[in-house]
Design an enzyme around this catalytic site. Structure first.
Site, mmCIF file in Angstrom:
data_model
loop_
_atom_site.group_PDB
_atom_site.id
_atom_site.type_symbol
_atom_site.label_atom_id
_atom_site.label_comp_id
_atom_site.label_asym_id
_atom_site.label_seq_id
_atom_site.Cartn_x
_atom_site.Cartn_y
_atom_site.Cartn_z
ATOM 1 C CD GLU A 277 -3.005 -1.157 2.245
ATOM 2 O OE1 GLU A 277 -4.103 -1.648 2.005
ATOM 3 O OE2 GLU A 277 -2.718 -0.647 3.358
ATOM 4 C CG ASP A 356 -7.891 -5.368 5.070
ATOM 5 O OD1 ASP A 356 -7.209 -5.680 6.059
ATOM 6 O OD2 ASP A 356 -8.132 -4.188 4.758
ATOM 7 C CD GLU A 384 -10.144 -1.417 8.369
ATOM 8 O OE1 GLU A 384 -9.199 -2.032 8.907
ATOM 9 O OE2 GLU A 384 -10.050 -0.899 7.242
#
Lengths: 663, 663
Positions: A277, A356, A384
Site C-alpha cells: 500500500e 482484509d 474496522e
C-alpha cells in the site's frame, strides 16, 4: 465512574476479594515479583488478608493460604511464563520458573476466585501455547489528515500519543499494561504500521518517548516493539539508499538498534509493513522480502529481538477491468516461495484471511505453506469491518475457527504459529474500547494466544465473571445469561446483516462503516463481487477461476474447488453462482440473502431488548453507554438489510418468498 | 511566464496594441476614470501612442483617435455602466453616463482591436442586461478539514485567504479584478457561503481584511460582498437569539451593517445560505425565508446594499427508502409560495437547475414562478461535477440554454432575472483556473451576464482572440479552428461519457470526481437513479411520479409529463423507463448509453490529438499544462465509459449492438 478514572474492565477491585482475604506469600526477586507483591498487598489491604514478601519462601509458607514461588529448575517444563498450580494441605501454591510466570499465576488465581482456595487440586501445568501474544497499535503520533490520531481507531484518541507529542499519562499506560497482562498479552507495538514522517523518528530522535512507554509496560511483563519504516536509513540516516544488501545500510541498522537496546534493554523488536500500500520496501532495490526482513533480523539478533514482517502485500492499484489479478492470491504468491529463507528471529505476520479482516474469509493458505518460517497470525480486535465498536461483534468464535483450522488436515494454525498479533481496539476512551462490550474482544485475544484451542465461550464466561464481579450481587445468573445472549452469537448476527456468504467488502469506501455494495466494485483495491442480473461471487477455483483455491493443500483445495462441496458461508468467496443456486441449507442464494438480512436485524433488535432488561443489574453508566450504542446498531443493521436486499432485488428481480418489504 | 507573474489570461499586453498606438483622450473624474487613464497610458507607453488626461474633453478632442468622456445626462439610457460607441470623422468616441461605463467601454475597444479604428460606426448603445454579474468565491479563511482552503476549488489555493489569514497579495487581487472587469463582472463575494467559525468574524473583528480586498477591487468597478451566517447575532453578537423578528437582533444587524459601510462605503451586500445543509436560518425561530432575507435587507437598505438569499434549500437527510420526497421539488416548494414577500433589495439566488450543477438538468421551475421577486441565476464556473478543471468542459452553451429558456413560453430567464452569479473557478494557480482552458468559463460568465442572449460561440471567439493574441502570429486561422474544435463541443462530450440522459450524479461521494453509479444511490442526499434489471430513471411526472413536472408552466409541464414528448437529454430526469425504451433518436436507452460512452471517449481522444497538433502555435508552458491534463481527461473518460457501460450491461444483460468490449 469518575471522568478521570478509566473503567477497571476485567480487573475490578472485587475480583481480588478471594485472594485479598487470604494470607499470601510472594517469594521471588526482580521487578515482576515486585509487581505480584504489589498486587497482592493492595488486594489484602482492601479485603483484610495479609501479604508476606520474601526472596525465598523457606519457613514462611506455614500459615499462608497462597504461596507464589520461583523454581528456576522448572524452566524446561514451564518456560519463563508458565507456572504450576497446586493445592494441598489447605494451601494453594503457584510455582514458576521465572517471575513472569508468577504474574500469570497471579491472574489465574484471580480468575479462579474462591475456587482457588477450595478442596485439593493436583498439580496443573499452565504454559502459553504461543510465545508471543502481541498487540499492534495503529496509533499515529501526529494526527493524520485522513486517518486521524489512531488509524481505524474507534475508542477515542491514542493511549500513547496526542497531537504530535507523547500523551504523557504513564499511569494510564501502566493500567493498560496491567489489564493486558491479566489477559495474557506480553508484547505491544506502540505505533502504526503505516509509519509516517514524524513516527519514523521514534526510532532515533524520539526514542526516549518509546523508552518511557516501555518503562510503564515492563512491570507487567510486556515488551515494547516499534513499527519502523524500511526507508529509515534514508529518511533518518541520510544515506542514499535503504538497500538491504548495502553495507552502510546494515551498519546503520546495527548502530541504530544498539542505541535502541541501550535505552530499552528488553526491547521486543521491529514491526514492518514494506512494499505494501505504498510503503517503502526492498523491491525498490531489486531485493526480496526475505532480504528485507533478514536485514532487520540481523540487527536485532544480538539482543534477542525479533522482526515482525507483515505479509499484507498486494497490488492496491489494480485495474478493476483486469480479471486476471486476484488480490486473495497475493500473500501466498509473494511469500510461499520464500519459505526457509527468513532468519530465525524473523516472524512473518500473516493476516488471518487472504483479504482484509472481513467478517468472513477463508483462513489464509500461507499458514499451511511455510513450515520452515516462523509465523504470526494477525487478527483485528479493532472492529474496522465489524461494526467499529458501535455494533456488538464479539470475534472470539471467528478467531477460534482460524486458530483451530487445520491447513493440511492435521496440525492446527494455532500449533503452526509462533505468535498471535491483534490490532488493538483500545484508546483513551474511559471504557478503553468505546463500546464497553468490545472489551471482550481485547480480553479474548490474550486468552486465545495463551491457549489457541480454548473454547471461546469459556473465555467469554471468564470475561463476564471478572468484569461484572461487582454487579453480580443482584441476579448473577440472569446477568450472565443476558450477557451470553447478546455476545455469543453477535459475530454471526453481524455476518447475517452485512455482506453475504463470504463475498466481503460492500462497505462505504474510506471509513468502511455502513453498506455500499458497489463501494469498492469499480475501484483499484482488488475487492470485487461481480454481481450482475444473473448471479454474484468471485470465481477463485482452479478450473475456471483465478486458481486461488489451489493454494490450499487437500482436503481444502478440493473442497473449495466445487460449489457442490464449498461451505455455504464461503460460497461467494470461491464461486460466481446464479441467484437460484441452492445452498446446502436448501435455500437459494437470493432467498438466503433476504432471510439472513431480515434475521440479522431481528437478532439485533432482540439483543437490544435483552440488554434493556439488564438495566437494574449493570452499573448505570455502563448500561447507558451500551444502550445508546444499540440504538445505532439497530439503525445500522436496518440500513444494511435494506441496502443489501434492495440491491439484490433490483439486480435479480426475484421477490422475497415471504413477501416482506424490500425497498 | 515567470513563476511570480500570473498568466495575463484574456488581457495580454498585445491585446492593447491597436488602442496603445493611438492618441487617446480620457476625460472624466473619479477613480474609475483614473483606472481607464492608467490603462490607456500603459498601452500607449508600450505601443507608441499618446494618452491625454482631462476632467472635461473641451477643445482636446481634436487630433485624438479615441475619446472617452462622461455625459451624466445619458444616465436614463445608459445607466451607470452603459456606454455609447461611435466612430465619425476618423475619431472613435466612447460616451458614458458615469465613469463605470468608461471602463466597460475601454475593454470593448480592446476587444474590437483595429476594428475600433476603421471606417465609420453609427452610435451603438451597450448596456448590461443584468444589473449584477457576480462571482461567489467559496473560499475559506481557515483551511477546512474536509473541504480545504477553497470548497470545490480546483485552481490551487484562495486568492484572498491562506491558512487562516489574509493572503496579503493585493496586487494579485487587483490583477484579478482587472480581468473580471474586462469580462463584465461587477460584484464579488469574498468567502464561502458555508460560513464557518473563523469566517463569521469577517463581518466584525476581521472586517478590515475585507476592506483591504474591497480597496483592491474598487478601481475596477467591482463591489465587494460578504457571505454571512444567519446566526451572527448569536455567535458574534452574544445575543440569545437570531430570530429575525426580534428587536435586538434587528438592531444588531443595523449597527453591524453601519460599521461595514463605514469601512467599505460601496459594500455590495450579504450572501446567505440559510436553513440549508445544516446552516442556521430562520426556521429555528419558527420564521420563514422571507423574514430572514428581509431582516438583512432592512439593515442594508439605507446604504443601497443587497442581500442575496440562496434558494438551495432541501432535506439533505432524506431516507433513500422514502420515495415520496423529491429533492428536485424542494426549492420551488419552499420559495414559490413566498413570491411578493421579499424586500426590494433582496435577491433570491436560484441554482440554474433543481438539483446541484449537474452536467444536464432541466432549468429550475422557480424562474417562472416568482414574478414579484428579484432573482439571480446561480451557475458554477468551478467544475465540481464537470471535470474539476482536469477535464475540458466549456459551459457557455449550457449557461446560454438556461438564460434563453422561456419558463412560460414567452420571457427568457435572462430577462426575468436581475443577476447572474457564478461560483468562481479561480485561485492562486499561475493560470488562475488550474486548467488554462477553464479561463474560458470565467470569461464567459461575465459576458453572458452582460448579454444573456449572446451567442456563446461568439463569446468563445472573443476569448480566443484576446487570450491568444500573442500567439496568433504563426497561423491564427489554424489556432482558432483548433481551439474551437476542442472547446465548442466539450460540454456535450463531457455529458456523453458521464451520467446519461439527465439522470445526474453517479459520481464518487464526497469529492465528486470520477464515476460511482451507486455512489449516492443509498444515501441521504436525495440524488437517486433507481436503476434495476429492467430500467432506470426517476419518475417525476404528475400522473405517477413525484409531481415535479407540474411545477412548470406549459408548454413545459405537458412536454415533460410524458416520455413520448420529453426531450431525450432529460428523459431519465423525468421518467423511469425500460432499457428498451426507444428515444426520439431512434436508439434504445441502453444502446444510447453504450454509444454515447464510446463516442465521448473518442471525442476526448480526438481533442487531445487536436491539442497536440497546436504545439508550435501555443506558448510552450501553456501547451504543456493543457497536454498533461488531457492525459488525465482521457484516462478519466475511459474510466467513466467502462464503469457506466459495465454497470448497465450487468444490470440489463443487453449486449452492445456493435459488439464492442464491455468489461
Amino acid at each position: 465512574m469518575s471522568a478521570a478514572a478509566p473503567d477497571p474492565a476485567w480487573l475490578p477491585a472485587p475480583a481480588f476479594r478471594a485472594l485479598g482475604s487470604r494470607r499470601v506469600l510472594v517469594a521471588g526477586t526482580g521487578s515482576l515479583a515486585d509487581t505480584v507483591h504489589t498486587e497482592v498487598a493492595a488486594a489484602c489491604a482492601a479485603f483484610g488478608g495479609a501479604a508476606v514478601r520474601a526472596a525465598e519462601p523457606d519457613g514462611l509458607v506455614q500459615g499462608c493460604d497462597l504461596v507464589f514461588r520461583v523454581r528456576p529448575g522448572h524452566l524446561g517444563e514451564l518456560g519463563t511464563e508458565g507456572f504450576y498450580l497446586r493445592r494441598a494441605d489447605a494451601r494453594t501454591t503457584v510455582t514458576a520458573a521465572a517471575p513472569h510466570g508468577l504474574l500469570h499465576g497471579l491472574f489465574h488465581v484471580v480468575r479462579l476466585g474462591e475456587a482457588a482456595f477450595a478442596g485439593r487440586r493436583p498439580r496443573e501445568r499452565h504454559r502459553p501455547a504461543l510465545a508471543v501474544r502481541m498487540l499492534n497499535h495503529w496509533d499515529n503520533v501526529r494526527v493524520h489528515p485522513v486517518m486521524g490520531q489512531v488509524e481505524r481507531g474507534y475508542a477515542g484518541g491514542s493511549l500513547f500519543w496526542r497531537d504530535g507529542a507523547a500523551r504523557g499519562d504513564l499511569d494510564r499506560v501502566r493500567a493498560y499494561g496491567r489489564l493486558l497482562a491479566a489477559s495474557g498479552i506480553n508484547a505491544l507495538a506502540v505505533n502504526n504500521v503505516n509509519v509516517h514522517e514524524e513516527e519514523a523518528r521514534l526510532l532515533t530522535g524520539r526514542l526516549g518517548e518509546v523508552a518511557d512507554l516501555a518503562d510503564a509496560l515492563r512491570p507487567y511483563g510486556i515488551r515494547t516493539h516499534l513499527s519502523v519504516t524500511f526507508a529509515a536509513p534514508v529518511v533518518l540516516g541520510g544515506l542514499p539508499t535503504a538497500d538491504p544488501l548495502d553495507e552502510a545500510v546494515r551498519a546503520w541498522w546495527a548502530e541504530t538498534t544498539a542505541r535502541v537496546y541501550a535505552a530499552i534493554p528488553d526491547f521486543g523488536g521491529y514491526v514492518v509493513k514494506a512494499d505494501s500500500e505504498g510503503r517503502p520496501g526492498p523491491f525498490a532495490y531489486g531485493r526480496g522480502h526475505a532480504d528485507g526482513a533478514n536485514l532487520l533480523a540481523g540487527a536485532l539478533a544480538p539482543y534477542g529481538g525479533t522482526v515482525h514482517w507483515r505479509a499484507f502485500v498486494y497490488d492496491h492499484r489494480q485495474d478493476w477491468r483486469d480479471r486476471s489479478t486476484d488480490r486473495a492470491r497475493a500473500a501466498y504468491d509473494h511469500f510461499a516461495p520464500l519459505d526457509g529463507e527468513f532468519a530465525g528471529n524473523a516472524v512473518l505476520q500473516v493476516k488471518h484471511g487472504p483479504m482484509d479482516f472481513q467478517v468472513r474469509e477463508p483462513v489464509s493458505p500461507l499458514f499451511g505453506a511455510m513450515p520452515r518460517t516462523r509465523l504470526a497470525v494477525e487478527v483485528q480486535a479493532t472492529q474496522e469491518y465489524t461494526g467499529q465498536q458501535r455494533h456488538v461483534c464479539w470475534l472470539g468464535p471467528m478467531w477460534s475457527e482460524v486458530l483451530r483450522f487445520r491447513p493440511d488436515g492435521a496440525s492446527r494454525v494455532g500449533d503452526l504459529a509462533d505468535a498471535l498479533v491483534a490490532v488493538s481496539n483500545a484508546g483513551d476512551d474511559p471504557w478503553w474500547t468505546g463500546h464497553p462490550l468490545a472489551q471482550a474482544n481485547l480480553y479474548t485475544v490474550g486468552r486465545l494466544g495463551w491457549r489457541p484451542g480454548a473454547d471461546p465461550h469459556g473465555i467469554l464466561d471468564e470475561w463476564i465473571e471478572l468484569t461484572f464481579t461487582p454487579e453480580r450481587t443482584g441476579d448473577p445468573g440472569r446477568l450472565r445469561d443476558g450477557l451470553r445472549a447478546v455476545l455469543r452469537g453477535s459475530w454471526r448476527t453481524y455476518e447475517k446483516y452485512t455482506a453475504p456468504l463470504g463475498v466481503g467488502f460492500m462497505v462505504q469506501p474510506g471509513h468502511h462503516y455502513g453498506p455500499a455494495v458497489d463501494g469498492y466494485e469499480y475501484s483499484p483495491w482488488g475487492t470485487y463481487h461481480f454481481a450482475d442480473r444473473d448471479g454474484v461471487g468471485v470465481d477463485r477455483c482452479r478450473a475456471t477461476g483465478t486458481g486461488y483455491a489451489a493454494q490450499y493443500a487437500n482436503p481444502w483445495a478440493e473442497l473449495y474447488e466445487s460449489p457442490r462441496t464449498c461451505p455455504d458461508e464461503l460460497l461467494l468467496f470461491f464461486h460466481h453462482v446464479p441467484y437460484g443456486h441452492v445452498l446446502h441449507s436448501g435455500k437459494t442464494v437470493i432467498q438466503h440473502i433476504y432471510d439472513t438480512h431480515f434475521e440479522g436485524v431481528e437478532e439485533v433488535e432482540e439483543a437490544r431488548r435483552v440488554w434493556a432488561s439488564l438495566a437494574g443489574l449493570v452499573e448505570p453508566g455502563r448500561h447507558a453507554r451500551v444502550a445508546e450504542r444499540y440504538e445505532e446498531q439497530v439503525r445500522g443493521a436496518r440500513e444494511w438489510r435494506d441496502h443489501i436486499n434492495s440491491y439484490f432485488f433490483r439486480m435479480s428481480g426475484v421477490p422475497d418468498a415471504h413477501g416482506r418489504r424490500i425497498h
